[in-house]
Design a protein around this motif. Sequence first.
Motif, PDB file in Angstrom:
ATOM      1  N   ASP A  54      37.896  31.227  32.387  1.00  0.00           N
ATOM      2  CA  ASP A  54      38.466  31.931  33.546  1.00  0.00           C
ATOM      3  C   ASP A  54      39.490  31.054  34.265  1.00  0.00           C
ATOM      4  O   ASP A  54      40.611  31.494  34.577  1.00  0.00           O
ATOM      5  CB  ASP A  54      37.360  32.302  34.550  1.00  0.00           C
ATOM      6  N   CYS A  67      36.483  35.547  31.123  1.00  0.00           N
ATOM      7  CA  CYS A  67      37.313  36.714  31.467  1.00  0.00           C
ATOM      8  C   CYS A  67      36.583  38.034  31.212  1.00  0.00           C
ATOM      9  O   CYS A  67      37.187  39.031  30.801  1.00  0.00           O
ATOM     10  CB  CYS A  67      38.640  36.689  30.702  1.00  0.00           C
ATOM     11  N   LYS A  68      35.268  38.030  31.445  1.00  0.00           N
ATOM     12  CA  LYS A  68      34.492  39.256  31.260  1.00  0.00           C
ATOM     13  C   LYS A  68      34.976  40.347  32.208  1.00  0.00           C
ATOM     14  O   LYS A  68      35.005  41.530  31.861  1.00  0.00           O
ATOM     15  CB  LYS A  68      33.011  38.980  31.501  1.00  0.00           C
ATOM     16  N   ARG A  69      35.325  39.935  33.424  1.00  0.00           N
ATOM     17  CA  ARG A  69      35.856  40.892  34.400  1.00  0.00           C
ATOM     18  C   ARG A  69      37.303  40.541  34.705  1.00  0.00           C
ATOM     19  O   ARG A  69      37.646  39.369  34.867  1.00  0.00           O
ATOM     20  CB  ARG A  69      35.030  40.877  35.692  1.00  0.00           C
ATOM     21  N   LYS A  70      38.121  41.568  34.794  1.00  0.00           N
ATOM     22  CA  LYS A  70      39.543  41.381  35.076  1.00  0.00           C
ATOM     23  C   LYS A  70      39.955  42.362  36.171  1.00  0.00           C
ATOM     24  O   LYS A  70      39.523  43.509  36.187  1.00  0.00           O
ATOM     25  CB  LYS A  70      40.406  41.632  33.833  1.00  0.00           C
ATOM     26  N   ILE A  71      40.806  41.885  37.070  1.00  0.00           N
ATOM     27  CA  ILE A  71      41.347  42.747  38.114  1.00  0.00           C
ATOM     28  C   ILE A  71      42.844  42.492  38.214  1.00  0.00           C
ATOM     29  O   ILE A  71      43.292  41.349  38.093  1.00  0.00           O
ATOM     30  CB  ILE A  71      40.650  42.492  39.473  1.00  0.00           C
ATOM     31  N   GLN A 108      28.223  36.744  39.632  1.00  0.00           N
ATOM     32  CA  GLN A 108      29.297  37.380  38.877  1.00  0.00           C
ATOM     33  C   GLN A 108      30.672  36.840  39.269  1.00  0.00           C
ATOM     34  O   GLN A 108      31.627  36.962  38.501  1.00  0.00           O
ATOM     35  CB  GLN A 108      29.282  38.894  39.064  1.00  0.00           C
ATOM     36  N   ASP A 121      33.759  35.858  36.061  1.00  0.00           N
ATOM     37  CA  ASP A 121      32.483  36.240  35.452  1.00  0.00           C
ATOM     38  C   ASP A 121      32.364  35.742  34.008  1.00  0.00           C
ATOM     39  O   ASP A 121      31.850  36.444  33.147  1.00  0.00           O
ATOM     40  CB  ASP A 121      32.264  37.757  35.515  1.00  0.00           C
ATOM     41  N   CYS A 156      40.947  36.681  36.322  1.00  0.00           N
ATOM     42  CA  CYS A 156      39.714  36.697  35.525  1.00  0.00           C
ATOM     43  C   CYS A 156      38.547  36.050  36.256  1.00  0.00           C
ATOM     44  O   CYS A 156      38.737  35.075  36.992  1.00  0.00           O
ATOM     45  CB  CYS A 156      39.928  35.915  34.229  1.00  0.00           C
TER      46      CYS A 156
END
Length: 213
Positions: free
Chosen positions: A126, A46-50, A119, A43, A41
């Motif tokens: 996160d 956890c706005k962005r996850k990969i 970002q 940004d 996580c």
Amino acid sequence: MKRFLPLIFAIFLSACAQGDPVDYLRFQDVQPPTKEGFIHCYDYGCKRKITLALSDMTGKKLNKLLKDKPGSSSAEREKIAQAIAIFEQDIGEAVGTESDKRGTFRILEDNDNSKYNQQFQQDCVDETTNTTTYLILLDQMGLLHYHTPGFPVNRSPTLSAPWWHRSATIVEKETQAQYVVDSWFHDNGKAAEIVSVAAWKDGWNPPKNKTVN
């Protein structure tokens, strides 16, 4: 309803302080991790996850650090702090969060933001989610001898720590003592801070002159 979500989640965390950390991940819409696939996580919140897999290189570093049982639980906590640094270094380099700076809203002291991408900054949500994932992976790999991954904890603002904050935790098997594993205090790739939950909730912060590897 949205404005009440932070309060609802704070109550949830408080009620589940000794619960299954996987439940925390699910609440963050993060699937239970395995070496073959886990979520990273960034940004803020956890706005962005990969989704990543644990690399052979990272696995070898972690095994070298933790495979042999340390002489005491306190010695293992020191190694866990270093293990979090290994995860952050290797994953940060692969994803871009190697640029993450300590805290949430840090302004670079040298005022050089040319290589800083906002970002990739991580807040305590996160950091807590990622560290909880790392601790579960260490447990799955059989590398935790004295501890188990714990359920994350919150702390309310205090005079010494005026922000609401959250951290991952571990629980000592023999005593059931709970410790925060907090990587939010330092730049990406530095050893996490591990202190008792009681001290941390009382507003504990690292000494200002402390240096970390």
